[in-house]
Design a protein around this motif. Structure first.
Motif, PDB file in Angstrom:
ATOM      1  N   TYR A 144       0.833  -1.207   0.000  1.00 52.27           N
ATOM      2  CA  TYR A 144       0.000   0.000   0.000  1.00 52.27           C
ATOM      3  C   TYR A 144       0.861   1.248   0.000  1.00 52.27           C
ATOM      4  O   TYR A 144       1.826   1.343   0.776  1.00 52.27           O
ATOM      5  N   LYS A 145       0.501   2.200  -0.847  1.00 49.66           N
ATOM      6  CA  LYS A 145       1.023   3.550  -0.751  1.00 49.66           C
ATOM      7  C   LYS A 145      -0.061   4.315  -0.005  1.00 49.66           C
ATOM      8  O   LYS A 145      -1.217   4.346  -0.448  1.00 49.66           O
ATOM      9  N   VAL A 146       0.250   4.881   1.137  1.00 47.79           N
ATOM     10  CA  VAL A 146      -0.792   5.484   1.977  1.00 47.79           C
ATOM     11  C   VAL A 146      -0.336   6.833   2.519  1.00 47.79           C
ATOM     12  O   VAL A 146       0.843   7.040   2.810  1.00 47.79           O
ATOM     13  N   LYS A 147      -1.299   7.769   2.620  1.00 49.40           N
ATOM     14  CA  LYS A 147      -0.993   9.111   3.108  1.00 49.40           C
ATOM     15  C   LYS A 147      -2.153   9.603   3.967  1.00 49.40           C
ATOM     16  O   LYS A 147      -3.322   9.455   3.580  1.00 49.40           O
ATOM     17  N   VAL A 148      -1.824  10.153   5.126  1.00 49.20           N
ATOM     18  CA  VAL A 148      -2.848  10.777   5.974  1.00 49.20           C
ATOM     19  C   VAL A 148      -2.954  12.229   5.541  1.00 49.20           C
ATOM     20  O   VAL A 148      -1.995  12.989   5.671  1.00 49.20           O
ATOM     21  N   VAL A 149      -4.124  12.618   4.998  1.00 48.76           N
ATOM     22  CA  VAL A 149      -4.224  13.959   4.419  1.00 48.76           C
ATOM     23  C   VAL A 149      -4.891  14.960   5.356  1.00 48.76           C
ATOM     24  O   VAL A 149      -4.858  16.155   5.118  1.00 48.76           O
ATOM     25  N   LYS A 150      -5.493  14.469   6.443  1.00 51.57           N
ATOM     26  CA  LYS A 150      -6.259  15.378   7.292  1.00 51.57           C
ATOM     27  C   LYS A 150      -6.521  14.699   8.626  1.00 51.57           C
ATOM     28  O   LYS A 150      -6.685  13.476   8.687  1.00 51.57           O
ATOM     29  N   GLN A 151      -6.548  15.492   9.679  1.00 50.20           N
ATOM     30  CA  GLN A 151      -6.995  14.955  10.961  1.00 50.20           C
ATOM     31  C   GLN A 151      -8.072  15.862  11.536  1.00 50.20           C
ATOM     32  O   GLN A 151      -7.970  17.090  11.438  1.00 50.20           O
ATOM     33  N   LEU A 152      -9.111  15.265  12.110  1.00 50.24           N
ATOM     34  CA  LEU A 152     -10.144  16.066  12.777  1.00 50.24           C
ATOM     35  C   LEU A 152      -9.832  16.094  14.258  1.00 50.24           C
ATOM     36  O   LEU A 152      -9.579  15.059  14.868  1.00 50.24           O
ATOM     37  N   VAL A 153      -9.878  17.281  14.845  1.00 47.84           N
ATOM     38  CA  VAL A 153      -9.579  17.392  16.269  1.00 47.84           C
ATOM     39  C   VAL A 153     -10.813  17.886  17.020  1.00 47.84           C
ATOM     40  O   VAL A 153     -11.124  17.449  18.120  1.00 47.84           O
ATOM     41  N   ASP A 154     -11.560  18.762  16.380  1.00 49.87           N
ATOM     42  CA  ASP A 154     -12.741  19.353  16.998  1.00 49.87           C
ATOM     43  C   ASP A 154     -13.885  18.328  17.086  1.00 49.87           C
ATOM     44  O   ASP A 154     -14.179  17.621  16.118  1.00 49.87           O
ATOM     45  N   ASP A 155     -14.521  18.247  18.260  1.00 46.86           N
ATOM     46  CA  ASP A 155     -15.609  17.282  18.447  1.00 46.86           C
ATOM     47  C   ASP A 155     -16.742  17.469  17.451  1.00 46.86           C
ATOM     48  O   ASP A 155     -17.301  16.509  16.932  1.00 46.86           O
ATOM     49  N   LYS A 156     -17.088  18.737  17.206  1.00 46.25           N
ATOM     50  CA  LYS A 156     -18.202  19.002  16.294  1.00 46.25           C
ATOM     51  C   LYS A 156     -17.866  18.501  14.874  1.00 46.25           C
ATOM     52  O   LYS A 156     -18.723  17.951  14.176  1.00 46.25           O
ATOM     53  N   GLU A 157     -16.607  18.692  14.464  1.00 48.84           N
ATOM     54  CA  GLU A 157     -16.191  18.190  13.152  1.00 48.84           C
ATOM     55  C   GLU A 157     -16.282  16.664  13.076  1.00 48.84           C
ATOM     56  O   GLU A 157     -16.680  16.100  12.062  1.00 48.84           O
ATOM     57  N   LYS A 158     -15.900  16.017  14.161  1.00 47.71           N
ATOM     58  CA  LYS A 158     -15.978  14.551  14.194  1.00 47.71           C
ATOM     59  C   LYS A 158     -17.437  14.086  14.061  1.00 47.71           C
ATOM     60  O   LYS A 158     -17.750  13.144  13.352  1.00 47.71           O
ATOM     61  N   ILE A 159     -18.303  14.810  14.783  1.00 51.42           N
ATOM     62  CA  ILE A 159     -19.732  14.450  14.735  1.00 51.42           C
ATOM     63  C   ILE A 159     -20.266  14.626  13.316  1.00 51.42           C
ATOM     64  O   ILE A 159     -20.978  13.755  12.796  1.00 51.42           O
ATOM     65  N   ASP A 160     -19.899  15.737  12.664  1.00 53.89           N
ATOM     66  CA  ASP A 160     -20.365  15.952  11.291  1.00 53.89           C
ATOM     67  C   ASP A 160     -19.827  14.880  10.342  1.00 53.89           C
ATOM     68  O   ASP A 160     -20.517  14.468   9.404  1.00 53.89           O
ATOM     69  N   ALA A 161     -18.595  14.423  10.600  1.00 58.73           N
ATOM     70  CA  ALA A 161     -18.038  13.352   9.753  1.00 58.73           C
ATOM     71  C   ALA A 161     -18.829  12.062   9.939  1.00 58.73           C
ATOM     72  O   ALA A 161     -19.069  11.322   8.977  1.00 58.73           O
ATOM     73  N   LEU A 162     -19.262  11.796  11.159  1.00 60.47           N
ATOM     74  CA  LEU A 162     -20.056  10.589  11.411  1.00 60.47           C
ATOM     75  C   LEU A 162     -21.449  10.714  10.802  1.00 60.47           C
ATOM     76  O   LEU A 162     -22.022   9.737  10.311  1.00 60.47           O
ATOM     77  N   ILE A 163     -22.012  11.918  10.814  1.00 60.18           N
ATOM     78  CA  ILE A 163     -23.302  12.136  10.148  1.00 60.18           C
ATOM     79  C   ILE A 163     -23.146  11.845   8.652  1.00 60.18           C
ATOM     80  O   ILE A 163     -23.969  11.166   8.042  1.00 60.18           O
ATOM     81  N   GLU A 164     -22.054  12.349   8.080  1.00 60.58           N
ATOM     82  CA  GLU A 164     -21.765  12.089   6.664  1.00 60.58           C
ATOM     83  C   GLU A 164     -21.676  10.581   6.407  1.00 60.58           C
ATOM     84  O   GLU A 164     -22.188  10.077   5.408  1.00 60.58           O
ATOM     85  N   ARG A 165     -21.055   9.853   7.328  1.00 64.11           N
ATOM     86  CA  ARG A 165     -20.935   8.397   7.173  1.00 64.11           C
ATOM     87  C   ARG A 165     -22.285   7.708   7.179  1.00 64.11           C
ATOM     88  O   ARG A 165     -22.577   6.900   6.308  1.00 64.11           O
ATOM     89  N   TRP A 166     -23.121   8.005   8.157  1.00 64.00           N
ATOM     90  CA  TRP A 166     -24.356   7.227   8.349  1.00 64.00           C
ATOM     91  C   TRP A 166     -25.552   7.769   7.573  1.00 64.00           C
ATOM     92  O   TRP A 166     -26.569   7.098   7.459  1.00 64.00           O
ATOM     93  N   PHE A 167     -25.441   8.998   7.066  1.00 62.06           N
ATOM     94  CA  PHE A 167     -26.538   9.558   6.277  1.00 62.06           C
ATOM     95  C   PHE A 167     -26.047   9.919   4.880  1.00 62.06           C
ATOM     96  O   PHE A 167     -26.473  10.909   4.306  1.00 62.06           O
ATOM     97  N   SER A 168     -25.172   9.092   4.356  1.00 64.37           N
ATOM     98  CA  SER A 168     -24.697   9.350   2.997  1.00 64.37           C
ATOM     99  C   SER A 168     -25.838   9.079   2.024  1.00 64.37           C
ATOM    100  O   SER A 168     -26.633   8.157   2.203  1.00 64.37           O
TER     101      SER A 168
END
Lengths: 232, 232
Positions: A144-168
């Motif tokens: 695998y060629k792999v790169k971490v392009v972004k990290q979420l630190v803010d709780d609200k951002e994490k929550i929005d990412a999970l909303i994106e996951r489950w309500f895609s």
């Protein structure tokens, strides 16, 4: 360096070490070049929550030691990928039996039997059909060629990412986190009130928020029914 | 005297005028005496919202002219009950056809055919089966003894009655009406979050509240997911 429960976005392209064939990638152009482009898939950086075990073991473990924006090539042995190849999982069936299941077999054909098992036809000869029930990537060492392009630190951002996951694919709920972080209000838009799997999506989203974002929070779902909703 | 959208509770016993047989009743002892007791039914005063047309026309219309606690006997002609009897709805089938559907016919047997139609075997003779597809009470004049035993006037009581209607047999949501009566918060208990038909029940309850209790209200459903809910 990352740790359990970190939310990161990665890009990766995986190859079969032996054949150098691309077997999986998050990059749209790579997928098209390799003829494995899948219209139903969303390409681009993919959310990974470390410790969730949604990726193969070797790939997930390598991520803990990466830094943001660092690209690395890693080699993953079968034990940390899709397991060893088990020769006893190659089954022999008579051509008649296979045809009875409505299948006209030829080498390379993926098949799904009525009992749910999935395999690939290896060969057909002398009235016998050899079917490999191993995972197609079992026994293979992957690179695998792999790169971490972004990290979420803010709780609200994490929550929005999970909303994106489950309500895609549907209209997104909106989330409002109380200042003391004890209550998260999630408002479900009226368009998706009657989605067949709405309660499962709500449960899975709440589960991930409690497990990976804030341990002791109350996730409060709100659905507002008014005259205009009812009369639709 | 009552009017449209009034919430009343009634007791009634209905008879076939001709045979004096009891055909329907809200009174448990009457049902048992008449051998029409149904274990799955909830006996006792039944909620009627006037204008809802859940009762046969003649019975519902008579209620407008009753007073609280007044008992009355009313006669309902077929036009205001189950309609006239239509002789063309008596079908003839060959005994063979009927048996092919897995039915061994005898007079009085209720049957449901594979196309969904429902009838009663009238007679079997000479290899022919006569099946009456009319409603069993079509063409009959009915006599009801009916009494309005209670009226709900308070909005909150009406809302609770509707919750009882749509969440019968499961743990009940609780409702809280704001002082200005513009918002009704209904809290769904965690035990019923994953009920298969929870969203339909919520929609139907909100619809009835908006239609029959408060026209311009916002019905806000709340579901609180916490760690203890998720880990069940």
């Amino acid at each position: 360096m990352f740790k359990d429960k970190d939310f990161i976005y990665i890009n990766y392209t995986g190859k079969d070490k032996n054949t150098q064939e691309i077997i999986d990638t998050t990059v749209e152009e790579e997928a098209k070049k390799a003829n494995i482009y899948n219209e139903g898939r969303k390409y681009g950086p993919q959310l990974v929550i470390l410790g969730e075990h949604r990726l193969i073991k070797g790939l997930e473990e390598s991520l803990y030691n990466l830094n943001l924006d660092e690209e690395k090539e890693i080699e993953v042995t079968p034990d940390n990928a899709y397991g060893p190849r088990d020769p006893s999982k190659v089954k022999v069936m008579s051509l008649g039996e296979v045809r009875k299941q409505g299948i006209t077999p030829y080498p390379g054909l993926p098949v799904r039997f009525s009992d749910g098992s999935v395999g690939i036809i290896k060969s057909v000869s002398g009235g016998r059909v050899y079917i490999d029930l191993n995972h197609p990537l079992a026994g293979k060492t992957l690179v695998y060629k792999v790169k971490v392009v972004k990290q979420l630190v803010d709780d609200k951002e994490k929550i929005d990412a999970l909303i994106e996951r489950w309500f895609s694919g549907v209209e997104k709920p909106t989330a409002q986190l109380s200042e003391d972080k004890k209550t998260l209000k999630i408002t479900i838009p009226e368009k998706i009130f009657m989605l067949e799997d709405i309660q499962s999506r709500k449960l899975l989203l709440a589960r991930d928020i409690l497990k990976y974002v804030i341990d002791e929070i109350s996730v409060v779902y709100e659905e507002v029914f008014t005259k205009s909703v009812i009369s639709q």
